[in-house]
Design an enzyme around this catalytic site. Structure first.
Site, PDB file in Angstrom:
ATOM      1  CG  HIS A   1     -18.669  31.182   9.307  1.00 48.37           C
ATOM      2  ND1 HIS A   1     -17.371  30.780   9.061  1.00 48.37           N
ATOM      3  CD2 HIS A   1     -19.050  31.908   8.218  1.00 48.37           C
ATOM      4  CE1 HIS A   1     -16.975  31.239   7.897  1.00 48.37           C
ATOM      5  NE2 HIS A   1     -17.972  31.936   7.359  1.00 48.37           N
TER       6      HIS A   1
ATOM      7  CG  HIS B   1     -17.347  29.457   1.578  1.00 41.31           C
ATOM      8  ND1 HIS B   1     -16.159  29.829   0.974  1.00 41.31           N
ATOM      9  CD2 HIS B   1     -17.904  30.604   2.059  1.00 41.31           C
ATOM     10  CE1 HIS B   1     -16.001  31.129   1.083  1.00 41.31           C
ATOM     11  NE2 HIS B   1     -17.027  31.637   1.742  1.00 41.31           N
TER      12      HIS B   1
END
Length: 347
Positions: free
Chosen positions: A49, A91
């Site tokens: 991630h 992100h």
């Protein structure tokens, strides 16, 4: 239900593996990898991630390299756009929480006080240093993670990140995949940018077109129309993943509660090959030491949709869970095909 999901997952992964086998860069390599007798299909997919973000600043080059070295099956790339339209691996649409932007460009915020990625050219973005994620007060979100301030971590372009992973695959003789998320497409459209087209241009230039896939790849988005467009306009033939958010996040105007029902999952199976769901939407609690599951895994099984779960964090475990390894094993036994983790080595 579980058996049907496992069969569906195996078929899904085998198709992906066959696509990758057909995409190797030399004929000899393709012949060797392409044999079904030698193909290795993981029974659980470990996705790093934002790289190995539990150990190093998220989406940094160093976090990418570490995730590769730790044996992740896939490494995630969240995509944002610079002012000059270049896809970068970040992100948030903001720079506030993950960089020193307020120190380097103190006056470059919008009236709301936020520093938006799209307001900075790539040249300006590369002047910034990625930091540990922090809140508005400057406190680290995960206090035990890497926090040294005298080490410089730079923002990557998507092209650089893909090239890095492909080259590491070559020198390490591995086949680590990429897991690309197209972020906030509707918001970018409001800013007069087409983040989907920009991302696809980079992917095609990096070799991800037709059946020529230099690595395994998934494309994901919270926006259903983005995935439909990838099928309709860009003719993507590798796996697409519909991410399912919580309505409280205001991720989009999509009703994710409706999407999580069996009827909702069945309808999205027309354009998506798998779903990505929040951990709290799957694991609803732990009772007497045993996990309590929602119905989404069974509903996904009925809709023939493999399920990825996000996000596992060893330093932020749900109540009643004793370890990252235990949580991963529970999800695997419950029928999830894989999970996103900040700690891809903790298996």
């Amino acid at each position: 239900m579980r058996l049907k999901l496992v069969v569906g997952v195996f078929s899904f992964l085998l198709v992906a593996a066959q696509s990758v086998a057909a995409s190797t860069q030399s004929m000899d390599a393709a012949a060797e990898v392409g044999s079904l007798k030698t193909l290795s299909v993981p029974d659980f997919v470990d996705v790093a991630h934002r790289g190995a973000s539990g150990y190093l600043p998220e989406h940094s080059r160093e976090a990418t390299v570490m995730a590769h070295a730790l044996g992740a099956d896939y490494i995630e790339q969240d995509v944002q756009l610079s002012r000059d339209g270049i896809p970068v691996v970040l992100h948030d649409i903001y720079l506030d929480a993950i960089s020193n932007v307020a120190e380097v460009f103190p006056d470059r915020h919008r009236p709301d006080g936020r520093y938006y990625v799209v307001d900075f050219t790539l040249n300006h973005l590369q002047k910034l240093t990625l930091t540990a994620r922090h809140n508005e007060s400057g406190e680290r979100v995960y206090p035990e993670r890497f926090s040294a301030s005298d080490i410089t971590f730079k923002i990557q372009t998507l092209a650089e990140n893909l090239s890095l992973i492909q080259e590491m695959n070559r020198v390490r003789d591995t086949n680590t995949g990429v897991y690309v998320e197209i972020k906030a497409p509707r918001w970018y459209h409001q800013q007069d940018y087409d983040i989907t087209a920009s991302t696809m241009r980079v992917l095609e230039e990096a070799g991800y077109k037709d059946d020529a896939l230099p690595t395994p790849i998934y494309l994901q988005s919270f926006n259903p129309e983005t995935l439909r467009r990838l099928k309709r306009e860009f003719h993507v033939n590798y796996p697409l993943v519909q991410l399912i958010a919580d309505n409280s996040w205001n991720q989009s105007d999509v009703d994710y509660d409706a999407m999580k029902t069996y009827a909702g999952l069945e309808s999205l199976s027309a354009y998506a090959d798998a779903i990505g769901v929040w951990l709290d939407h799957v694991l609803v609690g732990v009772k007497d030491g045993e996990p309590q599951w929602s119905g989404i895994l069974d509903d996904a099984s009925r809709a023939k949709l493999p399920v990825f779960v996000y996000t596992l964090r060893a330093d932020d475990l749900p109540d009643g869970v004793s370890s990252h390894k235990q949580l991963r094993e529970w999800l695997k036994k419950a029928g999830a095909v894989g999970a996103f983790s900040d700690f891809p080595d903790q298996k």
